[in-house]
Design a protein around this motif. Structure first.
Motif, PDB file in Angstrom:
ATOM      1  N   THR B  27      -7.765  -9.245  -8.085  1.00 52.07           N
ATOM      2  CA  THR B  27      -8.232 -10.250  -7.107  1.00 52.07           C
ATOM      3  C   THR B  27      -7.786 -11.422  -7.657  1.00 52.07           C
ATOM      4  O   THR B  27      -7.058 -11.446  -8.574  1.00 52.07           O
ATOM      5  CB  THR B  27      -9.718 -10.357  -7.182  1.00 52.07           C
ATOM      6  OG1 THR B  27     -10.410 -10.411  -8.314  1.00 52.07           O
ATOM      7  CG2 THR B  27     -10.435  -8.914  -6.518  1.00 52.07           C
ATOM      8  N   ARG B  28      -8.315 -12.391  -7.253  1.00 49.66           N
ATOM      9  CA  ARG B  28      -7.557 -13.748  -7.508  1.00 49.66           C
ATOM     10  C   ARG B  28      -7.951 -13.935  -9.108  1.00 49.66           C
ATOM     11  O   ARG B  28      -7.036 -14.596  -9.956  1.00 49.66           O
ATOM     12  CB  ARG B  28      -8.010 -15.104  -6.679  1.00 49.66           C
ATOM     13  CG  ARG B  28      -7.906 -16.310  -7.143  1.00 49.66           C
ATOM     14  CD  ARG B  28      -8.460 -17.365  -6.449  1.00 49.66           C
ATOM     15  NE  ARG B  28      -9.506 -17.345  -5.990  1.00 49.66           N
ATOM     16  CZ  ARG B  28     -10.465 -17.929  -4.889  1.00 49.66           C
ATOM     17  NH1 ARG B  28      -9.708 -18.743  -4.326  1.00 49.66           N
ATOM     18  NH2 ARG B  28     -11.513 -17.617  -4.552  1.00 49.66           N
ATOM     19  N   ASN B  60      -7.420  -6.809  -3.194  1.00 48.52           N
ATOM     20  CA  ASN B  60      -7.530  -7.615  -1.833  1.00 48.52           C
ATOM     21  C   ASN B  60      -6.448  -8.389  -1.604  1.00 48.52           C
ATOM     22  O   ASN B  60      -5.465  -8.403  -2.348  1.00 48.52           O
ATOM     23  CB  ASN B  60      -8.771  -8.386  -1.911  1.00 48.52           C
ATOM     24  CG  ASN B  60      -8.927  -9.476  -3.001  1.00 48.52           C
ATOM     25  OD1 ASN B  60      -8.000  -9.906  -3.488  1.00 48.52           O
ATOM     26  ND2 ASN B  60     -10.121 -10.105  -3.351  1.00 48.52           N
ATOM     27  N   SER B  61      -6.729  -9.272  -0.532  1.00 54.18           N
ATOM     28  CA  SER B  61      -5.334 -10.187  -0.239  1.00 54.18           C
ATOM     29  C   SER B  61      -4.561 -10.856  -1.435  1.00 54.18           C
ATOM     30  O   SER B  61      -3.539 -11.167  -1.369  1.00 54.18           O
ATOM     31  CB  SER B  61      -5.672 -10.859   1.156  1.00 54.18           C
ATOM     32  OG  SER B  61      -6.953 -11.547   0.862  1.00 54.18           O
ATOM     33  N   SER B  62      -5.860 -11.556  -2.100  1.00 61.94           N
ATOM     34  CA  SER B  62      -5.513 -12.411  -3.234  1.00 61.94           C
ATOM     35  C   SER B  62      -4.644 -11.649  -4.137  1.00 61.94           C
ATOM     36  O   SER B  62      -3.658 -12.225  -4.638  1.00 61.94           O
ATOM     37  CB  SER B  62      -6.666 -12.964  -4.062  1.00 61.94           C
ATOM     38  OG  SER B  62      -7.583 -13.499  -3.031  1.00 61.94           O
ATOM     39  N   ILE B  64      -2.501  -8.904  -3.482  1.00 62.15           N
ATOM     40  CA  ILE B  64      -1.512  -8.830  -3.062  1.00 62.15           C
ATOM     41  C   ILE B  64      -0.630 -10.289  -3.091  1.00 62.15           C
ATOM     42  O   ILE B  64       0.503  -9.992  -3.608  1.00 62.15           O
ATOM     43  CB  ILE B  64      -1.753  -8.622  -1.444  1.00 62.15           C
ATOM     44  CG1 ILE B  64      -2.211  -7.053  -1.235  1.00 62.15           C
ATOM     45  CG2 ILE B  64      -0.166  -8.678  -0.803  1.00 62.15           C
ATOM     46  CD1 ILE B  64      -2.559  -6.916   0.296  1.00 62.15           C
ATOM     47  N   GLY B  65      -1.282 -10.988  -3.079  1.00 59.58           N
ATOM     48  CA  GLY B  65      -0.618 -12.426  -3.185  1.00 59.58           C
ATOM     49  C   GLY B  65       0.097 -12.466  -4.910  1.00 59.58           C
ATOM     50  O   GLY B  65       1.128 -12.909  -4.903  1.00 59.58           O
ATOM     51  N   VAL B  68       2.985 -10.433  -5.199  1.00 58.64           N
ATOM     52  CA  VAL B  68       4.175 -11.233  -4.578  1.00 58.64           C
ATOM     53  C   VAL B  68       4.769 -12.128  -5.614  1.00 58.64           C
ATOM     54  O   VAL B  68       5.817 -12.371  -5.647  1.00 58.64           O
ATOM     55  CB  VAL B  68       3.696 -12.009  -3.216  1.00 58.64           C
ATOM     56  CG1 VAL B  68       4.933 -12.752  -2.621  1.00 58.64           C
ATOM     57  CG2 VAL B  68       3.176 -10.663  -2.213  1.00 58.64           C
ATOM     58  N   ILE B  93      -1.447  -0.088   2.419  1.00 60.12           N
ATOM     59  CA  ILE B  93      -1.217  -1.570   2.639  1.00 60.12           C
ATOM     60  C   ILE B  93       0.026  -2.056   2.166  1.00 60.12           C
ATOM     61  O   ILE B  93       0.645  -2.875   2.740  1.00 60.12           O
ATOM     62  CB  ILE B  93      -2.418  -2.011   1.729  1.00 60.12           C
ATOM     63  CG1 ILE B  93      -3.864  -2.026   2.667  1.00 60.12           C
ATOM     64  CG2 ILE B  93      -2.408  -3.553   1.258  1.00 60.12           C
ATOM     65  CD1 ILE B  93      -5.051  -2.199   1.857  1.00 60.12           C
ATOM     66  N   THR B  97       2.435  -4.319   4.574  1.00 61.62           N
ATOM     67  CA  THR B  97       2.778  -5.654   4.249  1.00 61.62           C
ATOM     68  C   THR B  97       4.307  -5.917   3.897  1.00 61.62           C
ATOM     69  O   THR B  97       4.720  -6.704   3.577  1.00 61.62           O
ATOM     70  CB  THR B  97       1.938  -6.469   3.070  1.00 61.62           C
ATOM     71  OG1 THR B  97       2.216  -5.289   1.957  1.00 61.62           O
ATOM     72  CG2 THR B  97       0.471  -6.306   3.211  1.00 61.62           C
ATOM     73  N   LEU B  99       5.562  -4.741   1.399  1.00 63.66           N
ATOM     74  CA  LEU B  99       5.601  -4.732  -0.101  1.00 63.66           C
ATOM     75  C   LEU B  99       6.390  -3.746  -0.528  1.00 63.66           C
ATOM     76  O   LEU B  99       7.237  -3.984  -1.547  1.00 63.66           O
ATOM     77  CB  LEU B  99       4.414  -4.705  -0.835  1.00 63.66           C
ATOM     78  CG  LEU B  99       3.840  -6.084  -1.168  1.00 63.66           C
ATOM     79  CD1 LEU B  99       2.422  -5.838  -1.856  1.00 63.66           C
ATOM     80  CD2 LEU B  99       4.491  -6.721  -2.237  1.00 63.66           C
TER      81      LEU B  99
END
Lengths: 557, 119
Positions: B27-28, B60-62, B64-65, B68, B93, B97, B99
């Motif tokens: 996560t973040r 989560n989306s964070s 994934i960030g 990236v 996922i 995305t 990815l």
């Protein structure tokens, strides 16, 4: 001589014993005609009780001497008998004394061989006649008594054999039918006699498939039942090794040809049901074609093939049908189609079709067919042939309830604090609330991600991570769908919709690496709705329940 | 309460290939740990890095960030990223995305290392 006759008469009053009678008779006859040789010509059962002094020709009931004796049941000079009889010629007798009772040939005693110079006296002949008259009925009765005793023994054994064969046969029929979600299997079996020649079997196969067998041997007896037991074993073995029904029958046919009694054969329908796909693939070795009662009416499941056990090396056609929900396949043996009415009509396949077409509810087919058969059949006639019925029903789909008309059912309702890292707990609780619903594994994983992302947004953006502003979560069953409603206080204003995240743009530095949340949410569920109100902002995630998913829960109406 | 932290470990397979084992939650909060792991895995001659997700519990989306961001760094160093050990859901996922167009997905670690060595 008289004393021997008296002894013989006394013997006749005792219970019939063929051997004893014959043994008493011999010395009497010998005494009358001494020193002439004597011989007895009769069927083996009688002849073996008397040790012949002279060799006798083999008895044959077709020999003209038998008919001659019945026509002339008194002592006869052999030379005066003008018939073409091999036995007469072989006996070389001087005198023949027939033993005949109630018009039935019992035996003939051959006296002398022509070597004695003086002929038999009238007194001797008269004595022989008297003895014959006494002996013939006694011997006949004794022989009948023996036959009756043997028949009774045979009958007792036969009944015993039948009972054993029946027990064996019953143990080979399925005790219970497997229960498969969304399907219903029914079977009916009634042999015409104690032991029948019909066979049915349900064989669980790898890959959750099901083998279905309906077979019929060419006669109804103990040998037929034993042949059916063999066929059952061969089918089970082949079905586990060979994938296609036509190949299964071909293999069983070859094995059976090697061991079936000559002149016997077995008709057999064999199918493989794939309940998950709703498909039935089938082949048929001469059995009546089953019928499919589908939404559009009744069709026959036809596939050509020779009966099993006739000729090796046969190939078997295959067919395949797909079950629409609510459809039924009915298999039946010719005990049903060949049921005769009082005026000799046959029940036939058209009446089966008509009966199936007249039924609404798929579950009532076997009772309906039996009722039709009973109404048709001659009430005085015995059941002619084994009757076997199998029905396979694909249950109709649960009624589809439109989303708008269904009453919502609240599965869970709770709040969580607007703080970082609380979204996983929220997602865990949301998944727990839908545990009993028919969702696939993929749907559950995706709902988890979408819920977590939505809660994250609500906590962070909607409520700015303020502890006094909880995120309100409600999980609702709405008809054939589940909805997760995640609401924040609305302080954050409407969520800005960023540009669709693009990996290339991100890698090129034209987009921030972040911004995947909304994208994921939309991809993970069937529908996302946003409700914007002044004091609340809610996101509603909708997941449609799929019929093929696990956990069967009837929709509320 | 599920474990919220990321776990990482780095293994040098060869002068040109290294493996980062990523487990737990991405996560973040995993930003620093992931950055540190990348730096550890990225030696002078490193040409390929395998991300082993066998012990991944949640991303989560964070997260994934963060991947990236990792990708951007790796690209700058002319390093190819590989991934293995993804569950069906995260494989999904990666695909949604896209990815997986940038990070090569392999069925298991051995295949990933083999592919990395060939680079």
């Amino acid at each position: 001589m008289r004393p021997w006759l008296d002894i013989f008469r006394a013997r006749l009053r005792e219970p019939a014993d063929l051997a004893a009678l014959m043994q008493d008779l011999e010395p009497i006859v010998r005494a009358v005609v001494e020193p002439r040789p004597i011989a007895l010509w009769a069927e083996p059962e009688v002849a073996r009780c008397w040790v012949n002094q002279a060799p006798t020709p083999t008895f044959s009931p077709d020999d003209p001497l038998v008919a001659f004796c019945v026509a002339h049941p008194s002592p006869q000079a052999a030379e005066r008998i003008r018939i073409d009889s091999p036995a007469l010629a072989a006996l070389h007798a001087e005198l023949l004394v027939p033993l005949v009772s109630l018009g039935e040939f019992v035996a003939v005693i051959a006296i002398g061989d022509g070597s004695t110079e003086t002929p038999l006296t009238a007194e001797q002949i008269s004595a022989l006649d008297e003895v014959a008259g006494l002996a013939a009925p006694a011997i006949r009765a004794a022989r009948l008594a023996l036959e009756l005793a043997a028949a009774e023994r045979a009958h007792r054994t036969s009944a015993e054999e039948l009972r054993v064969a029946e027990i064996i046969q019953r143990s080979l029929l399925p005790e219970t039918l497997p229960s498969i979600d969304g399907w219903r299997l029914d079977a009916y079996y009634k042999p015409a006699r104690v032991v029948g020649g019909d066979l049915y079997d349900i064989i669980p196969l790898p890959g959750d498939l099901l083998g279905i067998v309906l077979g019929d041997a060419s006669d109804k007896s103990v040998p037929a039942a034993l042949v059916m037991a063999t066929v059952r074993t061969l089918l089970r073995a082949a079905a586990l090794r060979v994938v296609l029904p036509g190949q299964v029958l071909a293999r069983v046919n070859d094995d059976l040809c090697a061991q079936i009694p000559p002149g016997m054969f077995v008709t057999c329908f064999f199918a493989i049901l794939d309940p998950a796909a709703g498909r039935l693939r089938f082949a048929n070795a001469g059995q009546c074609a089953p019928q499919l009662r589908g939404p559009e009416g009744v069709t026959e499941l036809r596939a050509r093939g020779w009966p099993l056990g006739m000729l090796p090396g046969r190939a078997y056609d295959e067919g395949e049908i797909t079950f629409a929900p609510g459809s039924t396949v009915v298999c039946f043996s010719d005990g049903l189609t060949e049921t005769h009415s009082r005026n000799g009509d046959m029940f036939g396949t058209e009446r089966i079709t008509a009966t199936l077409e007249a039924q609404d509810c798929a579950a009532e087919l076997i009772p309906a067919l039996l009722a039709a058969k009973d109404a048709f059949a001659d009430p005085d006639a015995e059941q002619e042939d084994d009757v076997t019925l199998i029905s396979v029903i694909r249950m109709p789909a649960p009624e589809h309830v439109p989303l708008e008309s269904a009453e919502p059912i609240v599965l869970a309702s709770f709040t969580i604090p607007s703080a970082p890292d609380t979204e996983r707990d929220a997602a865990d609780r949301i998944l727990a609330a839908v545990a009993d619903l028919p969702l696939t594994e993929t749907q559950r994983n995706r709902l988890y991600t979408a819920s977590a992302e939505t809660v994250m947004n609500a906590a962070e953006h909607g409520n700015q991570f303020r502890a006094e502003l909880p995120v309100a979560i409600e999980v609702v069953r709405q008809g054939a769908a589940v909805q997760v409603r995640i609401a924040d206080s609305g302080r954050g204003g409407p969520i800005p919709k960023p540009a669709t995240p693009n990996i290339d743009a991100k890698l090129a530095g034209r987009q921030s690496p972040r911004g995947w949340g909304l994208f994921l949410i939309e991809k993970m569920v069937d529908q996302v709705d946003v409700i914007d109100e002044p004091s609340a902002h809610a996101v509603v995630l909708t997941v449609n329940l799929e019929k093929s998913a696990s956990a069967s829960v009837r929709p509320s109406s | 309460m599920t474990d919220q932290a990321i776990t990482t470990s780095v293994r040098q397979i060869s002068p040109t290939v290294s493996v980062i084992d990523i487990g737990g939650s991405v996560t973040r909060a995993a930003d620093q740990a992931l950055t540190n792991a990348y730096h550890e895995a990225s030696a002078e001659k490193t040409r390929a890095i395998v991300l082993n997700f066998s012990n991944l519990e949640y991303m989560n989306s964070s997260g994934i960030g963060l991947l990236v961001t990792l990708l951007v760094r790796a690209n700058r160093q002319n390093q190819q990223l590989y991934a293995c050990g993804l569950s069906d859901h995260y494989r999904d996922i990666f695909s949604l995305t896209r990815l997986d167009e940038a990070i090569h997905i392999e069925p298991d670690e051995a295949a990933a290392i083999a592919a990395a060595e060939r680079r």
